[in-house]
Scaffold this motif. Sequence first.
Motif, PDB file in Angstrom:
ATOM      1  N   GLU A 205       0.855  -1.182   0.000  1.00  6.99           N
ATOM      2  CA  GLU A 205       0.000   0.000   0.000  1.00  6.99           C
ATOM      3  C   GLU A 205       0.895   1.237   0.000  1.00  6.99           C
ATOM      4  OE1 GLU A 205      -4.159   1.168   2.346  1.00  6.99           O
ATOM      5  OE2 GLU A 205      -2.878  -0.475   3.024  1.00  6.99           O
ATOM      6  N   ILE A 206       0.529   2.275  -0.757  1.00 11.00           N
ATOM      7  CA  ILE A 206       1.359   3.466  -0.845  1.00 11.00           C
ATOM      8  C   ILE A 206       0.524   4.730  -0.712  1.00 11.00           C
ATOM      9  CG2 ILE A 206       2.918   2.238  -2.430  1.00 11.00           C
ATOM     10  CD1 ILE A 206       1.866   4.187  -4.627  1.00 11.00           C
ATOM     11  N   VAL A 207       1.228   5.852  -0.418  1.00 10.39           N
ATOM     12  CA  VAL A 207       0.608   7.175  -0.367  1.00 10.39           C
ATOM     13  C   VAL A 207       1.353   8.103  -1.321  1.00 10.39           C
ATOM     14  CG1 VAL A 207       0.121   9.197   1.060  1.00 10.39           C
ATOM     15  CG2 VAL A 207      -0.145   6.909   2.018  1.00 10.39           C
ATOM     16  N   ILE A 208       0.588   8.853  -2.105  1.00 12.24           N
ATOM     17  CA  ILE A 208       1.153   9.889  -2.975  1.00 12.24           C
ATOM     18  C   ILE A 208       0.608  11.227  -2.519  1.00 12.24           C
ATOM     19  CG2 ILE A 208       1.261  10.817  -5.327  1.00 12.24           C
ATOM     20  CD1 ILE A 208       0.924   7.961  -6.357  1.00 12.24           C
TER      21      ILE A 208
ATOM     22  N   HIS B 263      -3.159   5.621  -2.249  1.00 19.12           N
ATOM     23  CA  HIS B 263      -3.864   6.757  -1.648  1.00 19.12           C
ATOM     24  C   HIS B 263      -3.262   8.050  -2.195  1.00 19.12           C
ATOM     25  CE1 HIS B 263      -5.780   4.251   1.501  1.00 19.12           C
ATOM     26  NE2 HIS B 263      -4.637   3.580   1.474  1.00 19.12           N
ATOM     27  N   ILE B 264      -4.100   8.954  -2.685  1.00 14.37           N
ATOM     28  CA  ILE B 264      -3.650  10.283  -3.126  1.00 14.37           C
ATOM     29  C   ILE B 264      -4.148  11.307  -2.107  1.00 14.37           C
ATOM     30  CG2 ILE B 264      -3.697  12.014  -4.938  1.00 14.37           C
ATOM     31  CD1 ILE B 264      -4.323   9.840  -6.930  1.00 14.37           C
ATOM     32  N   VAL B 265      -3.203  12.056  -1.525  1.00 13.71           N
ATOM     33  CA  VAL B 265      -3.525  13.057  -0.507  1.00 13.71           C
ATOM     34  C   VAL B 265      -3.319  14.448  -1.096  1.00 13.71           C
ATOM     35  CG1 VAL B 265      -2.822  14.017   1.716  1.00 13.71           C
ATOM     36  CG2 VAL B 265      -2.956  11.535   1.418  1.00 13.71           C
ATOM     37  N   ILE B 266      -4.364  15.274  -1.097  1.00 10.02           N
ATOM     38  CA  ILE B 266      -4.258  16.651  -1.608  1.00 10.02           C
ATOM     39  C   ILE B 266      -4.956  17.606  -0.651  1.00 10.02           C
ATOM     40  CG2 ILE B 266      -4.127  15.943  -4.036  1.00 10.02           C
ATOM     41  CD1 ILE B 266      -7.090  16.757  -4.303  1.00 10.02           C
ATOM     42  N   ARG B 267      -4.476  18.844  -0.620  1.00 13.84           N
ATOM     43  CA  ARG B 267      -5.108  19.865   0.225  1.00 13.84           C
ATOM     44  C   ARG B 267      -6.365  20.432  -0.414  1.00 13.84           C
ATOM     45  NH1 ARG B 267      -0.339  23.786   2.653  1.00 13.84           N
ATOM     46  NH2 ARG B 267       0.660  22.249   4.021  1.00 13.84           N
TER      47      ARG B 267
ATOM     48  N   ILE C 102      -7.505  12.487 -14.380  1.00 10.58           N
ATOM     49  CA  ILE C 102      -8.557  12.496 -13.362  1.00 10.58           C
ATOM     50  C   ILE C 102      -9.551  11.362 -13.609  1.00 10.58           C
ATOM     51  CG2 ILE C 102     -10.494  13.810 -12.420  1.00 10.58           C
ATOM     52  CD1 ILE C 102      -8.905  16.358 -12.973  1.00 10.58           C
ATOM     53  N   ARG C 103      -9.930  11.176 -14.875  1.00  8.09           N
ATOM     54  CA  ARG C 103     -10.881  10.112 -15.203  1.00  8.09           C
ATOM     55  C   ARG C 103     -10.312   8.735 -14.868  1.00  8.09           C
ATOM     56  NH1 ARG C 103     -13.400  10.524 -21.044  1.00  8.09           N
ATOM     57  NH2 ARG C 103     -14.471   8.701 -20.169  1.00  8.09           N
ATOM     58  N   ARG C 104      -9.042   8.532 -15.158  1.00  4.14           N
ATOM     59  CA  ARG C 104      -8.429   7.234 -14.864  1.00  4.14           C
ATOM     60  C   ARG C 104      -8.379   6.972 -13.357  1.00  4.14           C
ATOM     61  NH1 ARG C 104      -3.438   6.652 -19.218  1.00  4.14           N
ATOM     62  NH2 ARG C 104      -4.761   6.841 -21.075  1.00  4.14           N
ATOM     63  N   ILE C 105      -8.104   8.029 -12.608  1.00  5.44           N
ATOM     64  CA  ILE C 105      -8.073   7.889 -11.148  1.00  5.44           C
ATOM     65  C   ILE C 105      -9.469   7.577 -10.610  1.00  5.44           C
ATOM     66  CG2 ILE C 105      -7.768   9.206  -9.011  1.00  5.44           C
ATOM     67  CD1 ILE C 105      -5.383  10.599 -10.457  1.00  5.44           C
TER      68      ILE C 105
ATOM     69  N   LEU D 241      -8.802   8.797  -3.541  1.00  7.85           N
ATOM     70  CA  LEU D 241      -8.438  10.210  -3.417  1.00  7.85           C
ATOM     71  C   LEU D 241      -8.904  10.744  -2.072  1.00  7.85           C
ATOM     72  CD1 LEU D 241      -7.373  12.860  -4.741  1.00  7.85           C
ATOM     73  CD2 LEU D 241      -9.718  13.241  -5.550  1.00  7.85           C
ATOM     74  N   HIS D 242      -8.002  11.448  -1.363  1.00  5.77           N
ATOM     75  CA  HIS D 242      -8.326  12.069  -0.069  1.00  5.77           C
ATOM     76  C   HIS D 242      -8.212  13.582  -0.215  1.00  5.77           C
ATOM     77  CE1 HIS D 242      -7.989   8.138   2.040  1.00  5.77           C
ATOM     78  NE2 HIS D 242      -7.034   7.911   1.148  1.00  5.77           N
ATOM     79  N   PRO D 243      -9.309  14.280  -0.588  1.00  4.86           N
ATOM     80  CA  PRO D 243      -9.246  15.740  -0.739  1.00  4.86           C
ATOM     81  C   PRO D 243      -9.271  16.447   0.602  1.00  4.86           C
ATOM     82  CG  PRO D 243     -11.460  14.944  -1.183  1.00  4.86           C
ATOM     83  CD  PRO D 243     -10.624  13.727  -0.925  1.00  4.86           C
ATOM     84  N   GLN D 244      -8.857  17.710   0.582  1.00  7.83           N
ATOM     85  CA  GLN D 244      -8.822  18.536   1.793  1.00  7.83           C
ATOM     86  C   GLN D 244      -8.108  17.820   2.945  1.00  7.83           C
ATOM     87  OE1 GLN D 244     -13.305  19.448   1.277  1.00  7.83           O
ATOM     88  NE2 GLN D 244     -12.505  21.258   2.317  1.00  7.83           N
ATOM     89  N   THR D 245      -7.030  17.170   2.591  1.00  8.01           N
ATOM     90  CA  THR D 245      -6.298  16.343   3.548  1.00  8.01           C
ATOM     91  C   THR D 245      -4.834  16.742   3.565  1.00  8.01           C
ATOM     92  OG1 THR D 245      -7.814  14.495   3.191  1.00  8.01           O
ATOM     93  CG2 THR D 245      -5.668  13.968   4.145  1.00  8.01           C
ATOM     94  N   GLU D 246      -4.227  16.673   4.733  1.00  7.16           N
ATOM     95  CA  GLU D 246      -2.830  17.074   4.891  1.00  7.16           C
ATOM     96  C   GLU D 246      -2.048  15.989   5.623  1.00  7.16           C
ATOM     97  OE1 GLU D 246      -0.246  20.792   6.798  1.00  7.16           O
ATOM     98  OE2 GLU D 246      -2.445  20.855   6.736  1.00  7.16           O
ATOM     99  N   LEU D 247      -0.875  15.666   5.100  1.00  5.53           N
ATOM    100  CA  LEU D 247       0.003  14.710   5.770  1.00  5.53           C
ATOM    101  C   LEU D 247       0.505  15.328   7.068  1.00  5.53           C
ATOM    102  CD1 LEU D 247       1.089  11.861   4.789  1.00  5.53           C
ATOM    103  CD2 LEU D 247       3.252  13.034   4.417  1.00  5.53           C
ATOM    104  N   THR D 248       0.435  14.585   8.157  1.00  6.20           N
ATOM    105  CA  THR D 248       0.804  15.155   9.455  1.00  6.20           C
ATOM    106  C   THR D 248       2.003  14.480  10.106  1.00  6.20           C
ATOM    107  OG1 THR D 248      -0.826  13.697  10.522  1.00  6.20           O
ATOM    108  CG2 THR D 248      -1.526  15.946   9.974  1.00  6.20           C
ATOM    109  N   GLY D 249       2.355  13.270   9.688  1.00  7.39           N
ATOM    110  CA  GLY D 249       3.492  12.617  10.329  1.00  7.39           C
ATOM    111  C   GLY D 249       3.907  11.342   9.642  1.00  7.39           C
TER     112      GLY D 249
END
Length: 567
Positions: free
Chosen positions: A380-383, A405-409, A422-425, A433-441
């Motif tokens: 499992e990975i995070v981008i 997992h795609i993390v974006i603000r 976007i369509r492929r995702i 996709l995790h919108p309005q999300t921020e990596l914290t640690g």
Amino acid sequence: MATQPEVTTAAQSLYESRRPQMFPKLSAQQLSRLCPHGKRVETRAGEVLTEPGQRHAPMYVVLDGALDLSLPGAGGRITVLTKGDFGGEISTLRGAQGFVRISVVDSGAVLAIDEGQLRELVQTDAELSEIFMRAFILRRMGLIASGQSDVMLIGSRHCGGTLRLREFLTRNAYPFTSVDVESDPSVQDLLDRFHVRENELPVVVCRGEKVFRRPRNQDIVECLGMNPKLDIEAVRDVIVVGAGPAGLSAAVYAASEGLDVLVLETMAPGGQAGSSSRIENYLGFPTGISGQALAGRALVQSQKFGANVGIGWQAQRLLCDRWPYGIQLEDGHVLRARSIVVATGAQYRSLPLENLQRFIGLGVYFAATHLEARLCKDDEIVIVGGGNSAGQAAVFLANSCRHVHIVIRAPSLAASMSRYLIRRIEENPNITLHPQTELTGIEGGDRLERVSWFCGANGDAVTEDISHLFLMTGAVPNTQWLEGCVKLDDKGFVRTGADLTREELAQTGWSLQRSPYLSETTLPGIFAVGDVRSGSVKRVASSVGEGSICVQFVHRVLTEMATRASA
């Protein structure tokens, strides 16, 4: 007369499968066109014409007799060349160290064509140019795919230094053998043979002789002779700093128009684009092309027209106090040129995480190539990031990873990513996709083990046992070496052309009656193209266009400078 041997190794099998393209036979008429460009040399059986590691070796065309083409050590024979066949590959065109041994099987004669004559041929004879260039490129690909080389990298797949060296050699299309200390049963014998302790890894063994413990990229460049010998004292027409799409484009157009061009590249051709697994929206490639393949073709194209390229040469400082301008390298040498094209691009921005540096190469990556894909296979990975590079990485890695997992603000990808990605995702169940999300640690022991993020939309704090994190956020320009010479914007990108105000030009001492040309900086004859330029469109096609357009203004500046010098 010698006959073609049976294929007995994997390397031979690969070469034989593409022999018609890799080893085309020249016709009598083509041979006659070649003769004025080389020197006839009589050969005798048992004679060695070229050794591995030899620099500036000529290209040999067989006129009579037979030559054996072989790799050192276990690589064995590649093929036998007979009348109408020719040797050589990309290093022959560059004047860099070669890989194969060429020896005489049956006495006869060859035509020896040196690199200068070869370069003249590929520039003036369209038919022969196509034959030679295709063969050279395919032969290098064959060398890499064969897995046979007298350059050995011994290290661990869990070591950041090993990943760096593998990436450096791979992106520079250099054949090497990789030995993993966790899985190769012969590793202890190798360590004993070369008197290496495990705490000295990674190790690069060069040509089976020199051993480099935890080497820098520059050590590898020097040992392997990756660069041609260059005249440090020469004043060139133009120095291009950076071999990304913009820099390579400028080099191709400048060299093809007869300018003396030197390209400086710290890491490898392609820049940030070179780490893209597949670019599908670049004109002319409907099925897509990897960033490394695109960069490799552009590099060969620039060398075909006579551009010199220095890999591992880092510009430390621009010397702008007099003309011709100077570029001080990391080793203290100064290169001078009448004009300079700044194409140093940008790099992904690091996140403000306390222990980020500790995990770089040990679970934290800034590229998503086949190297990284092998490291995180079935995991499992995070981008982190919402641009095209992040989208390309997600789609590519989703083919081999358990989940992406795609993390974006931002609330969505619409403002920053091409619609086709976007369509492929959206349609891939293996991507979340995790919108309005921020990596914290991030946490872990010897390598990354856990990743935490916070979703502002619903207030969820999440910690997952994930050991692979790809950072593809924003862009930080590589402009530190320009400090004090040209005007930068508030983010560090280079301001150029019509964007420069009269006040800015006055502050930096612009002394010409004309305004700066398109992409020209506050110093006459110094240009900025591609991602490093303020206001540029961060796309490969745009960068290539800027690099090519810039050359017409380089010509104008050189004419102006020559006129003033003679006045």
